[in-house]
Design an enzyme around this catalytic site. Structure first.
Site, PDB file in Angstrom:
ATOM      1  N   GLU A 200     -93.712 -21.434 -33.873  1.00  0.00           N
ATOM      2  CA  GLU A 200     -94.405 -21.817 -35.114  1.00  0.00           C
ATOM      3  C   GLU A 200     -95.833 -22.279 -34.830  1.00  0.00           C
ATOM      4  OE1 GLU A 200     -92.114 -24.393 -37.666  1.00  0.00           O
ATOM      5  OE2 GLU A 200     -90.550 -22.881 -37.938  1.00  0.00           O
TER       6      GLU A 200
ATOM      7  N   TYR B   3     -86.245 -19.691 -44.061  1.00  0.00           N
ATOM      8  CA  TYR B   3     -85.260 -20.636 -44.586  1.00  0.00           C
ATOM      9  C   TYR B   3     -85.202 -20.506 -46.102  1.00  0.00           C
ATOM     10  CZ  TYR B   3     -85.300 -23.062 -40.066  1.00  0.00           C
ATOM     11  OH  TYR B   3     -85.194 -23.381 -38.733  1.00  0.00           O
TER      12      TYR B   3
ATOM     13  N   GLU C  22     -85.156 -18.130 -36.391  1.00  0.00           N
ATOM     14  CA  GLU C  22     -84.740 -19.289 -37.194  1.00  0.00           C
ATOM     15  C   GLU C  22     -84.472 -18.791 -38.600  1.00  0.00           C
ATOM     16  OE1 GLU C  22     -86.970 -22.948 -37.122  1.00  0.00           O
ATOM     17  OE2 GLU C  22     -87.590 -22.649 -35.015  1.00  0.00           O
TER      18      GLU C  22
END
Length: 519
Positions: free
Chosen positions: A176, A250, A301
């Site tokens: 990130e 997410y 992720e």
């Protein structure tokens, strides 16, 4: 009232082989994921193997986890690997600046993580520190782990108990870096990647797959600018340095992880299914610069992320940071996502759900001497037969039942194509392996059962086995008081088959149907 929905299976239209790595996991030094979720130490009264919880090992082994990512996450770009080697009593205590300013003992470091991975049979995937460390630090970590010859670092590894090199294949070059990994622009990160990657060597017998930091969610500009910089803005193309490119995604809602309306149920499932457009969108941009797909697309992720704190979690007596309860709704998101991954078997190499234990959409919840499996755990168990299978095209002709309407307008506007939030009553995927057809299907409707009409083109199947994951309440979850409220049904045999099959799907359910394929 039961409705009839239809899917068509096309064995004559193969997509690609399903990589087992799409069932990967992620374990970060965040909340109670590592301590005490994974590691309790060698002095603990709890049953353990070299400090690693025995109940966790026994629960996870049946899943045959293919790859496990560590130590972060944001933690990775503030982690200095030397803090976590050598005698534990001599390791420095640090501050976990990203996650609550918690004390980090470094009791769980390189050797402990690799021991954990190997006990599970998982490939280790390290996330290296680019944000706050020099290239030499990452270079040394790779040599420490992978060099079999004579050097000071290899000798140090041997003195710490590992005579043979670990041969770690997967190395993330930062994490990130558009945010907690240094707040870089794509161009800045491309330059940093190229610099750090230069010193990540392939030692004899230990070839590295270097994984670049990819985009956040729908940030297609990051992908384009990174690849453009790597390919076109140097004296030579630098894409040969990149083996993998890792996106993050997410989904979540504004409400509780356990208390939600039917509309919020549909909203979350629609947001979960939107990963379909994210995977295909980023790969299409990558293809412009890398048409032979030498750089592998990874989603390292992903998962549901609900609000933490009062109202956001509901596990009795448990208050770990980013801990969230895991319900049938989360299980359906996991199933939808894994079906998307199967349907993109030709373009997706690896994925890692966040996270393994106690944090976000975890597989296990532990507290004191208790360890329970979440509904999401059972999804990964249900989907295991897809691994290594040849994905085939599945067409859902089911009606659209949601457009993500419960999302606030500013959230929905983040999706560049509103159709990415369209949710059908039935989604699924199918694979063929060793003459067996495996189909998984999600009934996304929270209250309405479905009679599924399955048409199999140019083939037949027989000797069907059906396993279902559902519950008597869409809010159902497994707790320490009721650890088996949500679990897989016993297999049900069916003599139905042929080219047309009718299968009953309860509301809010996931099913797996397996049958022998023949002409």
């Amino acid at each position: 009232m039961e409705t009839v929905q239809r899917v068509v299976l096309l064995p004559e239209e193969p997509i690609g082989q399903v990589s087992p790595y799409i069932h990967g996991q992620f374990s970060e030094h965040l909340g109670d994921c590592i301590y005490p979720g994974t590691f309790v130490g060698t002095e603990s009264p709890l049953p353990h193997t070299r400090g690693i919880r025995q109940d966790v090992l026994e629960a996870l082994r049946p899943l045959e986890i293919p790859v496990l990512r560590w130590p972060g996450g944001c933690f990775a770009d503030n982690y200095h690997w030397r803090d976590g080697i050598g005698p534990r009593e001599q390791r420095p205590t640090r501050v976990n600046t990203y996650w609550g300013m918690a004390e980090e003992s470094n009791a769980f470091g390189t050797h402990e993580f690799l021991d954990f991975s190997r006990q599970l049979g998982a490939e280790p995937y390290f996330a290296g520190n680019v944000g706050s460390a020099a290239p030499s630090e990452l270079r040394d970590w790779v040599e420490y782990c992978n060099f079999a010859g004579n050097s000071a670092l290899a000798a140090e590894r041997r003195s710490n108990g590992a005579a043979e090199p670990f041969k770690v294949q997967f190395w993330g070059i930062g994490n990130e870096n558009w945010s907690c990994g240094g707040n870089m622009s794509p161009e800045e990160y491309a330059a940093a990647f190229a610099r750090y990657r230069t010193y990540v060597f392939n030692y004899p017998g230990s070839e590295v797959q270097a994984i670049a930091c990819g985009p956040n969610s729908r940030d297609f500009a990051w992908t384009r600018r990174f690849f453009d910089t790597m390919k076109n803005h140097h004296t030579s193309c630098r894409l040969k340095q990149v083996q993998g490119f890792a996106a993050h995604y997410y989904c979540g809602t504004t409400g509780s992880s356990t208390e939600y309306t039917d509309s919020q149920w549909l909203e979350l499932l629609a947001r979960g299914y939107a990963i379909d457009g994210i995977v295909s969108g980023h790969r299409s941009i990558m293809d412009e610069f890398d048409p032979n797909r030498r750089v592998k697309l990874i989603v390292d992720e992903w998962g549901t992320w609900h609000p933490s704190g009062p109202g956001g979690t509901s596990l009795e007596g448990f208050h770990g940071i980013y801990m969230q309860q895991n319900t049938l709704r989360d299980a359906c998101v996991a199933a939808l996502t894994l079906d998307v991954f199967n349907n993109h078997a030709d373009i997706l190499y690896m994925a890692n759900i966040a996270q393994l234990i106690n944090v976000l959409q975890s597989l296990l919840l532990v507290e004191d001497d208790k360890c329970i499996k979440t509904p999401t755990y059972h999804v990964f168990d249900l989907y295991k037969p897809h691994r290594h299978g040849q994905a085939i095209r599945l067409i859902s002709q089911a009606e659209t039942i949601s457009h993500g309407e419960a999302s606030e307008e500013h959230c929905r506007s983040c999706y560049t194509d509103q159709r990415t939030l369209d949710l059908q009553a039935v989604h699924g995927s199918a694979t063929i392996k060793d003459g067996v057809l495996c189909m998984t299907v999600v009934n996304t409707h929270p209250t309405q059962p479905v009679e599924l009409d399955v048409e199999l083109r140019q083939a037949n199947w027989s000797e069907l086995e059906i396993v279902t994951l559902t519950a008597d309440d869409i809010h159902a979850c497994n707790t320490f008081a009721e650890p088996e409220r949500v679990q897989l049904s016993a297999p049900r045999r069916s003599s139905d088959g042929g080219k047309h099959t009718r299968i009953q799907l309860p509301a809010a359910s996931i099913i797996r149907v397996m049958g022998t394929l023949h002409a």
